[in-house]
Design a protein around this motif. Structure first.
Motif, PDB file in Angstrom:
ATOM      1  N   UNK A  20       0.975  -0.851   0.026  1.00  0.00           N
ATOM      2  CA  UNK A  20      -0.149  -0.261   0.208  1.00  0.00           C
ATOM      3  C   UNK A  20       1.349   1.206   0.096  1.00  0.00           C
ATOM      4  N   UNK A  21       0.395   2.514  -0.542  1.00  0.00           N
ATOM      5  CA  UNK A  21       1.010   3.669  -0.950  1.00  0.00           C
ATOM      6  C   UNK A  21       0.357   4.209   0.861  1.00  0.00           C
ATOM      7  N   UNK A  22       2.104   4.024   1.430  1.00  0.00           N
ATOM      8  CA  UNK A  22       1.577   5.558   2.513  1.00  0.00           C
ATOM      9  C   UNK A  22       1.484   7.005   2.393  1.00  0.00           C
ATOM     10  N   UNK A  23       0.832   7.598   2.390  1.00  0.00           N
ATOM     11  CA  UNK A  23       1.425   9.592   2.750  1.00  0.00           C
ATOM     12  C   UNK A  23       1.721   9.648   4.117  1.00  0.00           C
ATOM     13  N   UNK A  35       1.210  13.920  10.509  1.00  0.00           N
ATOM     14  CA  UNK A  35      -0.029  12.850   9.774  1.00  0.00           C
ATOM     15  C   UNK A  35       0.506  12.038   8.667  1.00  0.00           C
ATOM     16  N   UNK A  36      -0.680  11.141   8.566  1.00  0.00           N
ATOM     17  CA  UNK A  36      -0.599  10.488   7.506  1.00  0.00           C
ATOM     18  C   UNK A  36      -2.041   9.581   6.367  1.00  0.00           C
ATOM     19  N   UNK A  37      -1.729   8.694   6.010  1.00  0.00           N
ATOM     20  CA  UNK A  37      -2.939   8.773   5.245  1.00  0.00           C
ATOM     21  C   UNK A  37      -2.419   7.495   4.357  1.00  0.00           C
ATOM     22  N   UNK A  51      -3.728   9.401  -5.429  1.00  0.00           N
ATOM     23  CA  UNK A  51      -4.409  10.246  -6.746  1.00  0.00           C
ATOM     24  C   UNK A  51      -4.218  11.832  -4.872  1.00  0.00           C
ATOM     25  N   UNK A  52      -4.998  12.878  -5.721  1.00  0.00           N
ATOM     26  CA  UNK A  52      -4.717  14.099  -4.972  1.00  0.00           C
ATOM     27  C   UNK A  52      -5.540  13.865  -3.782  1.00  0.00           C
ATOM     28  N   UNK A  53      -7.275  13.203  -3.840  1.00  0.00           N
ATOM     29  CA  UNK A  53      -7.857  13.320  -2.841  1.00  0.00           C
ATOM     30  C   UNK A  53      -6.767  12.729  -1.588  1.00  0.00           C
ATOM     31  N   UNK A  54      -5.923  11.539  -1.859  1.00  0.00           N
ATOM     32  CA  UNK A  54      -5.550  10.645  -0.933  1.00  0.00           C
ATOM     33  C   UNK A  54      -4.464  11.619   0.024  1.00  0.00           C
ATOM     34  N   UNK A  55      -3.924  12.630  -1.066  1.00  0.00           N
ATOM     35  CA  UNK A  55      -2.936  13.398  -0.507  1.00  0.00           C
ATOM     36  C   UNK A  55      -3.335  13.893   0.244  1.00  0.00           C
ATOM     37  N   UNK A  56      -4.189  14.874  -0.288  1.00  0.00           N
ATOM     38  CA  UNK A  56      -5.325  16.311   0.421  1.00  0.00           C
ATOM     39  C   UNK A  56      -5.705  15.642   1.786  1.00  0.00           C
ATOM     40  N   UNK A  57      -5.720  14.360   1.881  1.00  0.00           N
ATOM     41  CA  UNK A  57      -7.119  13.986   3.088  1.00  0.00           C
ATOM     42  C   UNK A  57      -5.236  13.828   4.195  1.00  0.00           C
ATOM     43  N   UNK A  58      -4.655  13.127   3.721  1.00  0.00           N
ATOM     44  CA  UNK A  58      -3.104  13.090   4.659  1.00  0.00           C
ATOM     45  C   UNK A  58      -2.515  14.440   5.383  1.00  0.00           C
ATOM     46  N   UNK A  60      -4.785  17.397   5.423  1.00  0.00           N
ATOM     47  CA  UNK A  60      -5.778  17.769   6.308  1.00  0.00           C
ATOM     48  C   UNK A  60      -5.103  17.272   7.833  1.00  0.00           C
ATOM     49  N   UNK A  61      -5.017  15.630   8.216  1.00  0.00           N
ATOM     50  CA  UNK A  61      -5.319  15.038   9.476  1.00  0.00           C
ATOM     51  C   UNK A  61      -3.965  15.483   9.138  1.00  0.00           C
ATOM     52  N   UNK A  62      -2.943  16.428   9.714  1.00  0.00           N
ATOM     53  CA  UNK A  62      -1.593  16.854  10.209  1.00  0.00           C
ATOM     54  C   UNK A  62      -1.605  17.998  10.115  1.00  0.00           C
ATOM     55  N   UNK A  63      -3.324  19.217   9.604  1.00  0.00           N
ATOM     56  CA  UNK A  63      -4.151  20.699   9.773  1.00  0.00           C
ATOM     57  C   UNK A  63      -4.356  20.523  10.908  1.00  0.00           C
TER      58      UNK A  63
END
Length: 127
Positions: A20-23, A35-37, A51-58, A60-63
């Motif tokens: 799995x990719x982990x951001x 933060x991570x996703x 994708x961009x949504x998954x990176x944005x989720x990571x 947001x989890x940090x902010x």
């Protein structure tokens, strides 16, 4: 940071192991993962990358403290002044959204992994 899961492929009638990719979102000053996703292989299929949504989720989890994972909640809640990404297309959406709230996002130079030393070290790509 290798994370593997076992996924059933109905078309093949067998389980396969997927990496799995982990951001990761890392504070450069403290080297703390803030933060991570982890991408879901079922919803994203077996394509590679995020994708961009998954990176944005990571991001947001940090902010945003309300979106932080329990392991990271003591470190989140601060808007970064500068964010540095490598050069993949999935970052375009995050750049656009972060720019709206005044966060400067720059790309590292193409084909220069040494300029991303911190993330490469945390992912154990560079020792």
């Amino acid at each position: 940071l290798p994370v593997y899961v076992r996924v059933w492929l109905p078309t093949e009638r067998q389980y396969i192991a997927l990496k799995l990719p982990v951001c990761l979102v890392i504070d450069a000053a403290s080297e703390v993962i803030v933060g991570y996703w982890i991408a879901n292989p079922v919803t994203r299929g077996v394509r590679r990358g995020m994708d961009g949504v998954e990176i944005f989720a990571a991001f947001c989890s940090a902010v945003f403290p309300a979106l932080a994972t329990p392991a990271c909640e003591d470190y989140v809640g601060h808007l970064p002044g500068i964010v540095r990404f490598d050069n993949i297309g999935a970052h375009k959406e995050v750049k656009k959204r972060a720019g709206r709230v005044g966060i400067d996002i720059s790309n590292s130079p193409v084909y220069s992994p040494w300029s991303n030393g911190l993330i490469e070290k945390v992912n154990q790509i560079v020792k």
